[in-house]
Design an enzyme around this catalytic site. Structure first.
Site, short mmCIF file in Angstrom:
data_model
loop_
_atom_site.label_atom_id
_atom_site.label_comp_id
_atom_site.label_asym_id
_atom_site.label_seq_id
_atom_site.Cartn_x
_atom_site.Cartn_y
_atom_site.Cartn_z
N HIS A 1 -3.97 -2.24 -6.34
CA HIS A 1 -3.31 -1.00 -6.74
C HIS A 1 -4.35 -0.02 -7.25
O HIS A 1 -5.22 -0.39 -8.04
CB HIS A 1 -2.28 -1.26 -7.85
N ASP B 1 0.83 -1.22 0.00
CA ASP B 1 0.00 0.00 0.00
C ASP B 1 0.86 1.27 0.00
O ASP B 1 0.43 2.30 0.52
CB ASP B 1 -0.96 0.01 1.20
#
Length: 448
Positions: A65, A37
């Site tokens: 993503h 992340d």
């Protein structure tokens, strides 16, 4: 003895002389430097506008993503983030495990947002392994059996699929496209194996085979030998970018085992997951969030279970793209980053989400670990027991308490924000090449 040494010395020198390079270009790699992340997708999106090919090399739809392009937010799980660039070929390599229903759902959702002509610019390796629904059921059951000691898996079937691969009864994409009777026999065998181990799972074999006969024709136009494709591209001078999924601290070998994923998400996974030799690697870009986050369970030395952690979570909108779980938040961790830099060999850093720190009067950075007896650790702990018993030492840096969100020139950042970036550079001995201060690709500042 001296004669032998001289001969061996000459041989060793000869070994390194006269090297030929058949490749006209290099493969640049974007890797997460923490627990995921970090904003890899945004970095890939930025660079993909200038490359010919973007690749995924490992993991599955357990990765998430987010890319913002022209005001539209795209969420990718299996597709490389580079698919937003219509001039770019996207490759899903042999090291990826693919749940075909999820792949085509993802394609449809992103086509509805404006993604076009994927059939002409997405290539899937014939050697990639398949994730079946029963893998996902098993994943959930195994996690439930652990009770309070769960690993925080995404329950996407990734671990069980890699287990099937390792025990050599997994099924590859290429086998689905070959003799369907042979595929059917192998599918029945792998189902029988799982039913012996997990008798409570329910698999309608004939219905699944009917379903996968359809998927075979649906996926067929995308499938190629990606190894030959990539090597031909390199010999022809094509530029290639690899998008690592997950992150270094989730690597099955180098992460906080067992609170890790089931693949190598460090630099080694790039080579094995795409069939590339080491000499093809060019830049290795480590993506570092300006603070640290983690989804799920596992050790987290710099975690802040207080108002700082809450503020970072709220300001950073720290919710997992795949799991929708709130991310745990803490200060930037230098010992952790030194360790992942050792493993991956970062040539430069992209520091993301610096703007999330804008409101803080002071900012802490973890700079060293100490054992319970007060001795400093000179290495990153290899077990979670050791990592759980360390004490973290912090440096305190002044905040800037000014919005950086609309700044596009490094020298225009507040002095203390620049100092924060330079502090990271100095501690890691790796240059910070870009700094992110917002969501879109336009919010990435070129430092040099």
């Amino acid at each position: 003895m001296s004669t032998t040494n001289a001969i061996n010395g000459n041989l060793y020198e000869q070994l390194h002389q006269g090297r030929t390079n058949m490749y006209k270009s290099k493969v640049d790699v974007v890797l997460g430097a923490q627990w995921g992340d970090e904003g890899k997708g945004k970095v890939v999106d930025m660079l993909a506008s200038e490359v010919d090919i973007v690749c995924r090399c490992q993991g599955g739809n357990n990765a998430g993503h987010t890319v913002v392009a022209n005001g539209t937010e795209f969420d990718f799980h299996l597709l490389p983030s580079g698919v937003v660039n219509e001039k770019c070929i996207s490759v899903i390599g042999n090291g990826v495990v693919i749940h075909l229903p999820s792949l085509f759902d993802e394609v449809l959702k992103n086509e509805a947002k404006g993604l076009q002509h994927l059939e002409h610019r997405l290539i899937i390796s014939d050697r990639a392994h398949l994730v079946f629904d029963f893998h996902q059921h098993v994943d959930g059951m195994q996690e439930a059996e652990k009770g309070g000691k769960s690993l925080g898996t995404t329950k996407k079937g990734i671990g069980p699929a890699y287990s099937s691969k390792a025990t050599r009864n997994g099924i590859r994409v290429g086998e689905l496209l070959g003799d369907f009777n042979a595929f059917s026999d192998k599918f029945k065998l792998i189902v029988a194996t799982h039913l012996r181990l997990f008798p409570s799972i329910n698999v309608d074999v004939e219905a699944e085979l009917t379903r996968y006969r359809d998927y075979a024709e649906k996926v067929r136009p995308y499938v190629k030998d990606t190894i030959c494709f990539l090597h031909t591209a390199l010999r022809n001078g094509k530029t290639i970018l690899v998008e690592g999924a997950n992150a270094a601290m989730l690597d099955i070998d180098f992460g906080t085992y067992p609170y890790v994923t089931s693949s190598n998400c460090s630099i080694g996974g790039v080579l094995t997951g795409l069939g590339l030799p080491p000499q093809t690697i060019g830049e290795v870009i480590g993506v570092v969030k300006a603070y640290t986050t983690r989804v799920g369970d596992g050790p987290f030395p710099s975690e802040q279970l207080n108002e700082i952690g809450d503020l970072l979570q709220t300001r950073g909108f720290e919710v997992g793209v795949t799991t929708k779980r709130k991310r745990r938040c803490g200060w930037l961790d230098i010992p952790l980053l030194r360790y992942t830099s050792l493993v991956n060999g970062y040539t430069c850093i992209c520091l993301t989400k610096l703007d999330i720190l804008d409101t803080l009067p002071e900012i802490k950075v973890a700079v060293s670990y100490k054992k319970a007896n007060g001795d400093k650790l000179d290495h990153f702990p290899g077990t979670i027991a050791e990592l759980g018993n360390i004490e973290v030492e912090y440096a305190v840096l002044p905040g800037w308490q000014t919005s950086t969100e609309h700044i596009r020139n490094f020298k225009e950042l507040p002095e203390n924000a620049q100092h924060y970036v330079r502090f990271l550079e100095k501690e890691l001995s790796v240059p910070v090449r870009w700094v992110g201060v917002g969501k879109g690709r336009e919010s990435i500042i070129n430092v040099h």
